[in-house]
Structure formats: structure tokens, C-alpha cells
Design an enzyme around this catalytic site. Structure first.
Site, PDB file in Angstrom:
ATOM      1  N   LYS A 198      19.326   2.699   4.484  1.00  7.69           N
ATOM      2  CA  LYS A 198      18.340   2.461   3.684  1.00  7.69           C
ATOM      3  C   LYS A 198      17.474   1.114   4.021  1.00  7.69           C
ATOM      4  CE  LYS A 198      17.910   1.390  -1.600  1.00  7.69           C
ATOM      5  NZ  LYS A 198      18.584   1.296  -2.713  1.00  7.69           N
ATOM      6  N   ARG A 208      11.141   1.106  -9.237  1.00  5.79           N
ATOM      7  CA  ARG A 208      11.685  -0.209 -10.177  1.00  5.79           C
ATOM      8  C   ARG A 208      11.166  -0.337 -11.149  1.00  5.79           C
ATOM      9  NH1 ARG A 208      11.806  -3.735  -4.356  1.00  5.79           N
ATOM     10  NH2 ARG A 208      13.666  -2.564  -3.539  1.00  5.79           N
ATOM     11  N   LYS A 220      14.883  -7.781  -0.748  1.00  5.73           N
ATOM     12  CA  LYS A 220      16.111  -7.151  -0.488  1.00  5.73           C
ATOM     13  C   LYS A 220      16.391  -7.133   0.968  1.00  5.73           C
ATOM     14  CE  LYS A 220      16.575  -4.590  -4.930  1.00  5.73           C
ATOM     15  NZ  LYS A 220      16.877  -3.304  -5.419  1.00  5.73           N
ATOM     16  N   LYS A 251      16.741   6.849   3.645  1.00  7.55           N
ATOM     17  CA  LYS A 251      15.812   6.462   2.500  1.00  7.55           C
ATOM     18  C   LYS A 251      14.615   5.425   2.923  1.00  7.55           C
ATOM     19  CE  LYS A 251      15.637   5.047  -2.217  1.00  7.55           C
ATOM     20  NZ  LYS A 251      16.565   4.489  -3.550  1.00  7.55           N
ATOM     21  N   SER A 277      10.154   7.155  -4.775  1.00 10.09           N
ATOM     22  CA  SER A 277       9.118   7.151  -5.900  1.00 10.09           C
ATOM     23  C   SER A 277       7.540   7.024  -5.387  1.00 10.09           C
ATOM     24  CB  SER A 277       9.442   6.181  -6.829  1.00 10.09           C
ATOM     25  OG  SER A 277       9.472   4.900  -6.407  1.00 10.09           O
ATOM     26  N   TYR A 316      11.916  14.216  -6.771  1.00 14.73           N
ATOM     27  CA  TYR A 316      11.681  14.398  -7.885  1.00 14.73           C
ATOM     28  C   TYR A 316      10.891  15.732  -8.287  1.00 14.73           C
ATOM     29  CZ  TYR A 316      12.818   9.582  -7.872  1.00 14.73           C
ATOM     30  OH  TYR A 316      13.481   8.308  -7.847  1.00 14.73           O
TER      31      TYR A 316
END
Length: 329
Positions: A198, A208, A220, A251, A277, A316
Site C-alpha cells: 500500500k 478520505r 502517512k 494499492k 477513489s 467502485y
């Protein structure tokens, strides 16, 4: 000429016969957002996606499952009053996610229910782990303390009926700890789908916004991977496989096809990839502006992910793809 490759392209029937990669509804995990409200609310940062009530979640998951999508993964939008610095709400047996799991499994027993295991939706700091401020003012994400909480979270989800827990936190050693914690109390059959590679990506912004889970300070990058690195992904795969992961994940997906291919070469485990996203929103935005054909672009982007070596795709667009597949039959 003896060799005319175009002969294998001359009609739809022949192109279908020789197609190397087949995309199907059964390849997908459908990510769904859930919140405490009784109303289903459109997500501004992700047009076409919704923060579902539990009833809405059950209905949407059921429709996707009826179309052939085998699995969903749940992401909770948690109210600020339930967040704190140690993310205690994440293992509340009466919390949002356990209630959603029970509702989904009751309504759709054959649906595979996957849960996200990470602290950021519950953490008042917005990080995937417990935060400590060092003497110099810099933030430190506490690895081992976080892993202990993740184990409580995974056990909570397993007890509620989750089929698969999916740690997305990127703490070191969490797969082994989760496997040990689950096995110790009789949840040997609960699988672990690890977010193995990731990356610290700019493509996560709309997600987010959907969960209001962005870090309050810092970033992060001390736990998510540097997007310039390839060999590091192989190292993470080897570790997760050794620690007992049942499936591994890359990811994001679209900008990381080389990573998916490298991971596929270095493990016999099923490989998942998450069309995140930002990838979703870029397609949606271009479609809304009239520059791209939605169906053609979505299918091309997803086929590329599968072609690179992914066995499983989180997207999605999962329900839409399943609808298109049924329309074509």
C-alpha cells in the site's frame, strides 16, 4: 505474407475466441461506505457513491450480489464524538461495523463480507495507528501498540461474522499478530487479505473526503510505502506470506501495474488490486465532461489491472460492470 496477426482481429467472434484476459463480475470486491444515519447520503467527493445507512447497505450489497459480485468490503464513516487517540470504538462489539456485518450476513448468507482493519476511521488524529508526539514535535506512529489494537478490532469483526479481515494499516508484523489472535480463540477459518503493498499515494484524496479520515497533522509516509520503490513490495509480499496472509493486495492499481505484475511473479497467493477513489474520480470527471466513454474506459482500465496479474479487483465500478455483463448475455 505468412503471418497476418490481423486475421485474429477480423470479427467480434474471433476476437472473443482469442481474448487472453476475461473480466467478470466474479473478479470483484465491491467497496461500500456505511454511516450511522438512517438516510443514504451521496458522497460529494465520489459522484455515484453513497454513504449508506445499514438498511441501504444491505440493499445495495444484495443487488450487487444478485448480479454476480461475490464480495463487499465495508468502510465506516464514524462520528467525531466516537473518535479518540486510541481508537477504542474500533473494537466496540455494538459498533457500526459489527452491526453492519450481522445485517449483511443475515440478509445475504452467501455474500462474502470483508472488513477494513485499521484505526484511521476511529482515530481522532486521522492516522492508521496510535500517534505519539516526540520531544522534537514530530509525530511518531507507534507500531506495536497499534498492532495490539488491530487484533482487538479483527476479533470484534470475526465475532460479528466477517469472512475476511483486511488490514490496511501497514504496521510491521500485523499479519502474524492477527493470525495468532484469530487462531487462539477459534477463528481459524477467518481469512486475512493483507494490504501488502500500500503506497503513500495522492490518489486517496476522495476516499478520505468520503470518510472524513484525513490525518489531522503530518502524513502517512512513515508507514505507507514510497511510490518510487518496487523491490520493497516484493519484501512485503515475502513477509506477509510467511506471516500467514491468505491473499495479498496492491494499492493503488492503475498507476501500479508494474507492481501488480512483480507481486504476481513472487507469490503463489491470490493477488488483489484496489482501483482507488482517485482513479474512480478521474474517470467519472472525464466522463461527466464528455471527454470519455464511461463503459469503454472503465472496462479498459479494469482489464489492464487483471492483465497485469490481479486475480481480484476492488473497484467502485463493480456493480456497474456486473450490470453490463448481464446486459451482454
Amino acid at each position: 505474407m505468412q503471418h497476418r496477426p490481423r486475421r485474429n482481429r477480423k470479427s467480434p467472434a474471433i476476437r472473443n475466441l482469442v481474448r487472453e484476459v476475461q473480466l467478470s463480475a466474479k473478479d470483484f470486491i465491491y467497496p461500500l461506505f456505511v454511516h450511522e444515519d438512517d438516510q443514504d447520503v451521496p458522497i460529494g467527493s465520489m459522484p455515484g457513491c453513497t454513504r449508506w445507512s445499514i438498511d441501504g447497505l444491505v440493499k445495495e450489497a444484495g443487488e450487487a450480489h444478485a448480479l454476480g459480485v461475490p464480495a463487499v468490503v465495508i468502510f465506516p464513516a464514524v462520528s467525531e464524538d466516537k473518535k479518540n487517540g486510541t481508537a477504542d470504538e474500533c473494537y466496540n462489539p455494538d459498533g457500526l461495523v459489527p452491526r453492519a456485518i450481522r445485517a449483511l450476513k443475515s440478509a445475504h448468507p452467501t455474500l462474502c463480507v470483508i472488513t477494513d482493519v485499521a484505526l484511521d476511521p476511529y482515530n481522532s488524529d486521522g492516522h492508521d495507528g496510535i500517534v505519539r508526539k516526540k520531544a522534537d514535535g514530530e509525530l511518531e506512529i507507534l507500531n506495536d501498540e497499534t498492532v495490539a489494537v488491530l487484533c482487538k478490532q479483527a476479533l470484534c469483526h470475526a465475532e460479528a461474522g466477517a469472512d475476511i479481515v483486511s488490514p490496511s494499516d501497514m504496521m510491521d508484523g500485523r499479519v502474524a499478530a492477527l493470525r495468532g489472535a484469530l487462531d487462539a480463540v477459534g477463528y481459524e477459518d477467518v481469512s486475512i487479505l493483507s494490504y501488502t503493498a500500500k503506497y503513500a499515494s495522492a490518489y486517496y484524496g476522495p476516499f478520505r473526503g468520503a470518510l472524513d479520515s484525513a490525518p489531522k497533522a503530518g502524513d502517512k509516509k512513515t508507514y505507507q510505502m514510497d511510490y518510487a520503490n518496487v523491490r520493497e513490495a516484493v519484501r512485503e509480499v515475502m513477509m506477509d506470506e510467511e506471516e500467514g496472509a491468505d491473499m495479498v493486495m496492491v494499492k493503488p492499481a492503475g498507476a501500479y501495474l508494474d507492481i501488480i505484475a512483480k507481486v504476481r511473479e513472487n507469490t503463489t497467493l491470490p493477488v488483489a488490486a484496489y482501483q482507488v477513489s482517485g482513479e474512480y474520480l478521474m474517470i467519472k470527471s472525464a466522463v461527466d465532461a464528455g471527454w470519455l466513454d464511461e463503459k469503454a474506459t472503465v472496462l479498459e482500465s479494469l482489464t489492464a489491472i487483471k492483465r497485469s496479474g490481479a486475480d481480484i479487483i476492488l473497484s467502485y465500478f463493480a456493480k456497474q460492470v456486473a450490470e453490463w455483463e448481464q446486459e451482454a448475455e
